[in-house]
Motif scaffolding. Structure first.
Motif, mmCIF file in Angstrom:
data_model
loop_
_atom_site.group_PDB
_atom_site.id
_atom_site.type_symbol
_atom_site.label_atom_id
_atom_site.label_comp_id
_atom_site.label_asym_id
_atom_site.label_seq_id
_atom_site.Cartn_x
_atom_site.Cartn_y
_atom_site.Cartn_z
ATOM 1 N N VAL A 105 -66.824 21.282 -16.536
ATOM 2 C CA VAL A 105 -65.548 21.320 -15.830
ATOM 3 C C VAL A 105 -65.310 22.671 -15.154
ATOM 4 C CG1 VAL A 105 -63.037 21.218 -16.161
ATOM 5 C CG2 VAL A 105 -64.495 19.531 -17.269
ATOM 6 N N CYS A 119 -61.529 16.981 -13.788
ATOM 7 C CA CYS A 119 -62.169 16.096 -14.766
ATOM 8 C C CYS A 119 -63.571 15.781 -14.283
ATOM 9 C CB CYS A 119 -61.384 14.797 -14.910
ATOM 10 S SG CYS A 119 -59.660 15.038 -15.375
ATOM 11 N N THR A 120 -64.508 15.694 -15.226
ATOM 12 C CA THR A 120 -65.884 15.374 -14.861
ATOM 13 C C THR A 120 -66.374 14.182 -15.676
ATOM 14 O OG1 THR A 120 -66.800 16.917 -16.483
ATOM 15 C CG2 THR A 120 -66.439 17.771 -14.242
ATOM 16 N N CYS A 189 -61.726 16.485 -19.201
ATOM 17 C CA CYS A 189 -60.807 17.223 -18.329
ATOM 18 C C CYS A 189 -60.466 18.576 -18.925
ATOM 19 C CB CYS A 189 -59.495 16.445 -18.151
ATOM 20 S SG CYS A 189 -59.712 14.809 -17.428
ATOM 21 N N ASN A 190 -60.122 19.513 -18.046
ATOM 22 C CA ASN A 190 -59.586 20.779 -18.529
ATOM 23 C C ASN A 190 -58.082 20.611 -18.681
ATOM 24 O OD1 ASN A 190 -58.768 20.717 -15.832
ATOM 25 N ND2 ASN A 190 -58.941 22.900 -15.575
#
Length: 191
Positions: A105, A119-120, A189-190
């Motif tokens: 992220v 988000c990844t 996600c962060n």
């Protein structure tokens, strides 16, 4: 005061399934009783050329018919596009970016220069494992359902069963449902 629409802008390369995913998201939201729009925007119409697709979802009729200028969500299907200024146009600290990548992220945030939430999801890898094809759109729909709540996992699953069940074997339908669920479960996600 004009209605607030939930707006999504998709960035991909032609042939990666963004148009189909945008349409499937709209159909899933429609079946949930929402008003929707889904439309693509192509530059040079060739496989591999950058393209955009758009969604609007609302609880009341949508009266605007222009491109999405200030998206709530930016979906990036091809991480080789990271760093291109068009990805962050019209975004702010409230924008959510959902990126198909194996990068973490923080690396994606730096490459994007994004202010919003990042988000990844390793959508292509999941698609290859489950569907045996590198088409990440059902995985991305799962991630969108998890991150935004604008569509439910169940609504997309029903849509996949309805749309794919007519054209493909039960095995392919189930592989896409597994890919969808993994997108929902594995998106990171962060914040």
């Amino acid at each position: 005061m004009p209605a607030k629409y939930f707006e999504i802008r998709w960035h991909a390369r032609a042939g990666q399934g963004a148009k189909s995913a945008s349409q499937m998201l709209a159909e899933a939201a429609l079946e949930m009783g929402k008003y929707v729009q889904s439309f693509p925007e192509y530059g040079a119409e060739r496989t591999g050329a950058p393209m955009k697709a758009f969604n609007r979802v609302a609880d009341e009729p949508i009266l605007v018919h222009s491109s999405v200028e200030n998206p709530d969500v930016v979906v990036i299907i091809d991480d080789t596009m990271l760093g291109q200024p068009m990805l962050t146009e019209g975004t702010d600290e409230n924008t959510v970016f959902i990126v198909n990548t194996v990068k973490d992220v923080e690396a994606v945030r730096q490459k994007l220069g994004a202010k919003g939430k990042v988000c990844t999801i390793a959508a292509t890898d999941i698609a290859l494992e489950e569907i045996k094809r590198g088409i990440p759109n059902t995985v991305m729909l799962g991630a969108i359902a998890k991150v935004t709540g604008i569509i439910t996992l169940e609504s997309v699953e029903q849509r996949i069963r309805k749309a794919f069940g007519k054209k493909f074997s039960e095995e392919i339908v189930e592989a896409n449902v597994r890919a969808l669920r993994r997108g929902f479960e594995e998106v990171k996600c962060n914040g």
